[in-house]
Design an enzyme around this catalytic site. Structure first.
Site, PDB file in Angstrom:
ATOM      1  N   CYS A 152      -8.744   9.985  -9.505  1.00 27.83           N
ATOM      2  CA  CYS A 152      -8.154   9.986 -10.834  1.00 27.83           C
ATOM      3  C   CYS A 152      -9.217  10.152 -11.909  1.00 27.83           C
ATOM      4  CB  CYS A 152      -7.333   8.725 -11.052  1.00 27.83           C
ATOM      5  SG  CYS A 152      -8.137   7.270 -10.430  1.00 27.83           S
ATOM      6  N   GLY A 164      -1.932   4.064  -9.753  1.00 30.69           N
ATOM      7  CA  GLY A 164      -1.089   5.183  -9.324  1.00 30.69           C
ATOM      8  C   GLY A 164      -0.739   6.071 -10.494  1.00 30.69           C
ATOM      9  N   GLU A 177     -10.951  -3.134 -14.169  1.00 31.10           N
ATOM     10  CA  GLU A 177     -11.189  -3.638 -12.814  1.00 31.10           C
ATOM     11  C   GLU A 177     -12.682  -3.590 -12.513  1.00 31.10           C
ATOM     12  OE1 GLU A 177      -7.949  -1.224 -10.645  1.00 31.10           O
ATOM     13  OE2 GLU A 177      -7.753  -3.295  -9.966  1.00 31.10           O
ATOM     14  N   PRO A 220       0.835  -1.200   0.000  1.00 28.47           N
ATOM     15  CA  PRO A 220       0.000   0.000   0.000  1.00 28.47           C
ATOM     16  C   PRO A 220       0.872   1.253   0.000  1.00 28.47           C
ATOM     17  CG  PRO A 220       0.085  -0.952   2.206  1.00 28.47           C
ATOM     18  CD  PRO A 220       0.872  -1.872   1.311  1.00 28.47           C
ATOM     19  N   ALA A 221       0.264   2.381  -0.327  1.00 29.83           N
ATOM     20  CA  ALA A 221       0.993   3.648  -0.290  1.00 29.83           C
ATOM     21  C   ALA A 221       1.490   3.893   1.132  1.00 29.83           C
ATOM     22  CB  ALA A 221       0.081   4.786  -0.720  1.00 29.83           C
ATOM     23  N   SER A 222       2.690   4.444   1.237  1.00 26.63           N
ATOM     24  CA  SER A 222       3.255   4.649   2.579  1.00 26.63           C
ATOM     25  C   SER A 222       2.498   5.733   3.344  1.00 26.63           C
ATOM     26  CB  SER A 222       4.740   4.991   2.477  1.00 26.63           C
ATOM     27  OG  SER A 222       4.915   6.093   1.626  1.00 26.63           O
ATOM     28  N   GLU A 242      -3.879   1.073 -13.678  1.00 25.13           N
ATOM     29  CA  GLU A 242      -4.875   2.162 -13.629  1.00 25.13           C
ATOM     30  C   GLU A 242      -4.078   3.425 -13.338  1.00 25.13           C
ATOM     31  OE1 GLU A 242      -7.898   1.824 -14.321  1.00 25.13           O
ATOM     32  OE2 GLU A 242      -8.486  -0.236 -13.826  1.00 25.13           O
ATOM     33  N   LEU A 243      -3.950   4.270 -14.345  1.00 27.51           N
ATOM     34  CA  LEU A 243      -3.032   5.406 -14.198  1.00 27.51           C
ATOM     35  C   LEU A 243      -3.776   6.736 -14.189  1.00 27.51           C
ATOM     36  CD1 LEU A 243      -0.307   3.920 -16.551  1.00 27.51           C
ATOM     37  CD2 LEU A 243      -0.610   3.565 -14.104  1.00 27.51           C
TER      38      LEU A 243
END
Ligand code: ADP
Length: 487
Positions: free
Chosen positions: A290, A238, A468, A184-186, A260-261
């Site tokens: 996003c 991300g 997704e 996961p993101a920090s 998924e950008l």
């Protein structure tokens, strides 16, 4: 900490491997997680490295045969229990999410339910992973396909939806029979760990999901997951820059990559649009989604009316802590995010844009300590400004004007991004035409809210690969095997 939960054991300051919490990294190092509404530290997580990543990979590999050989119904039952537990604990999960991410409790609760819906959906889809019998052109051969799990999958997720971006991948991967390692993101590891705790209680066997927490070794672990021979797929949500790097790093082992950008969605308001409906569609999660709208393209004949309505709406917002009931818009994730938005707004103003609303004083955020940016409306936007072709990822709406359908389609499509696009019109022929011509993976017609677990989420161009959610979501985690049997 100060967070009051019904079940405090949902907070784990640790990584998660083999259904065990790992509270200390081999390196002994920690990284800090902050409350973005105050800029203060919440917790110090173990800063894991390659050793722990390998430990998690081995655990996922050991778990794979057992998990993939369960019947679909057995996997489905566990996922269903997980879904129920998430809903039973939705308030605690929402508080944890608001604490680390900053979004309002209402938004956080919405995300937890949205996130849970993917576990529910894939619990159901697990049972419908059909192969097929192909009418054979030969009398001597029978042809069938079966669908098999990819294997161990590496998952990397961002901070803007700390819960739902994980469940969307976990649900699909686990339903397909894959085991996973998530990073996961920090900025937001707490939601990930809370999900693990509930997954364990739901009966996920050891090693089926693992979480590696890291800040200092993000790049190295990312590369390691991409290059590992024990991992068969990577699923990433991300930034486009990081997505491209991961795709390159996966080339040598020819992994299946799901991305998924970035977005930079256009929002087109034609002259026959319902303006009030159109105005309501921006500023979710302070613009940090996003699929959010950066670029409003408004027909020149209704520009003044639209701008006035948008300005009125934005002035009614209340910026503040996500825990405050009056808050409609929480902070951004960190000071770099605030700087980026500021740079984009300054750039637009330097090039001639006008600010209709957005100065700090009126929103009372000048004196606040967290990472706040005032909801802002700019008009007189032009191509060539940063906001025209980069993701601003903040609570800023830039208004461009146009006169013809062709002109606005060209402007909307003049970007390397292609995630979502939205437009408002009451002309049915135009609705078909524009929906078909927008170069994006998802289109909202007369709506700004399109996300759903039952619909395929994903982009074209440099916005991503794969889909997704929906039936299609399982494709990312399965391979078809064709079997030809001679008779
Ligand atoms: P954002 O702007 O949303 O932070 P990032 O793409 O930087 O977008 O982050 C999304 C996820 O990717 C986070 O979990 C982050 O830690 C991770 N990440 C960032 N850089 C890398 C990298 N070089 N390799 C692997 N993962 C990365």
């Amino acid at each position: 900490g100060e967070l009051k939960l019904k079940d405090p054991s949902l907070i784990a300051i640790a990584g998660f491997i083999d259904n065990e919490y790992i509270r200390d990294a081999y390196s002994g190092k920690k990284f800090s997680v902050y409350d973005p509404s105050k800029g203060t530290e919440i917790a110090k997580f173990p800063d894991m490295g390659i050793d722990e990543a390998d430990q998690a990979i081995r655990a996922a590999k050991r778990a794979l045969p057992g998990w993939s050989q369960m019947t679909a119904k057995e996997r489905s039952n566990i996922l269903r229990k997980w879904y129920n537990l998430i809903l039973d604990n939705e308030e605690d999960l929402a508080k944890i999410l608001t604490w680390e991410n900053g979004k309002t409790l209402t938004e956080a609760l919405g995300e937890v339910r949205y996130g849970a819906s993917f576990i529910e959906w894939f619990a159901e889809e697990a049972k419908r992973l059909y192969g097929e019998v192909i009418p054979s052109p030969s009398r001597q051969q029978r042809m069938i396909t079966i669908r098999q799990p990819l294997g161990v999958v590496g998952i990397i997720t961002p901070w803007n939806f700390p819960n739902a971006m994980l469940t969307r991948k976990f649900g699909a991967a686990l339903a397909a029979g894959c085991t996973v390692i998530a990073k996961p993101a920090s900025e937001t590891p707490l939601s990930a760990l809370a999900l693990c705790e509930l997954g364990k209680r739901a009966g996920l066997p050891k090693g089926v999901i693992g979480v590696v927490t890291t800040h200092g070794h993000t790049k190295a672990i990312g590369k390691h997951l991409c290059e590992s021979l024990d991992i068969s797929g990577i699923s990433f949500t991300g930034s486009t820059v990081v997505g491209k790097l991961l795709l390159k790093q996966c080339a040598d082992t020819v992994k299946k990559v799901s991305l998924e950008l970035g977005g930079n969605a256009a929002f087109i308001i034609f002259e026959d649009a319902d303006i009030d409906k159109a105005v309501d569609a921006k500023f979710r999660s302070s613009g940090q989604t996003c699929i959010c709208v950066n670029r409003f393209y408004v027909h020149s004949s209704i520009k003044d009316k639209f701008s006035a309505r948008l300005q009125e709406k934005v002035r009614s917002f209340k910026v503040g802590s996500g825990f405050d009931k009056k808050t409609t818009h929480g902070p951004l994730i960190n000071s770099a995010a605030v700087e980026k938005v500021r740079t984009h707004v300054d750039d637009a103003i330097r090039q001639g844009a006008k600010m209709l609303t957005g100065d700090d004083e009126k929103n009372g955020i000048g004196s606040m300590h967290g990472y706040f940016y005032p909801p802002t409306v700019l008009t007189d936007m032009k191509e060539g400004m940063k906001m025209a072709d980069e993701e601003t990822f903040g609570p800023v709406a830039g208004i461009f004007t146009f006169d013809t359908e062709d002109e606005v389609l060209e402007a909307a499509n003049n970007t390397r991004f292609g995630l979502a696009g939205y437009f408002f019109s009451r002309d049915i022929s135009r609705c078909w035409r524009v929906a078909e011509k927008l170069q994006v993976g998802m289109v909202g017609v007369n709506t700004g809210s399109i996300s759903s677990e039952v619909a395929p989420f994903g982009g074209v161009k440099e916005s991503g690969l794969g889909r997704e959610g929906a039936r299609q979501g399982l494709d990312e985690y399965t391979e078809y095997k064709y079997i030809n049997m001679a008779v």
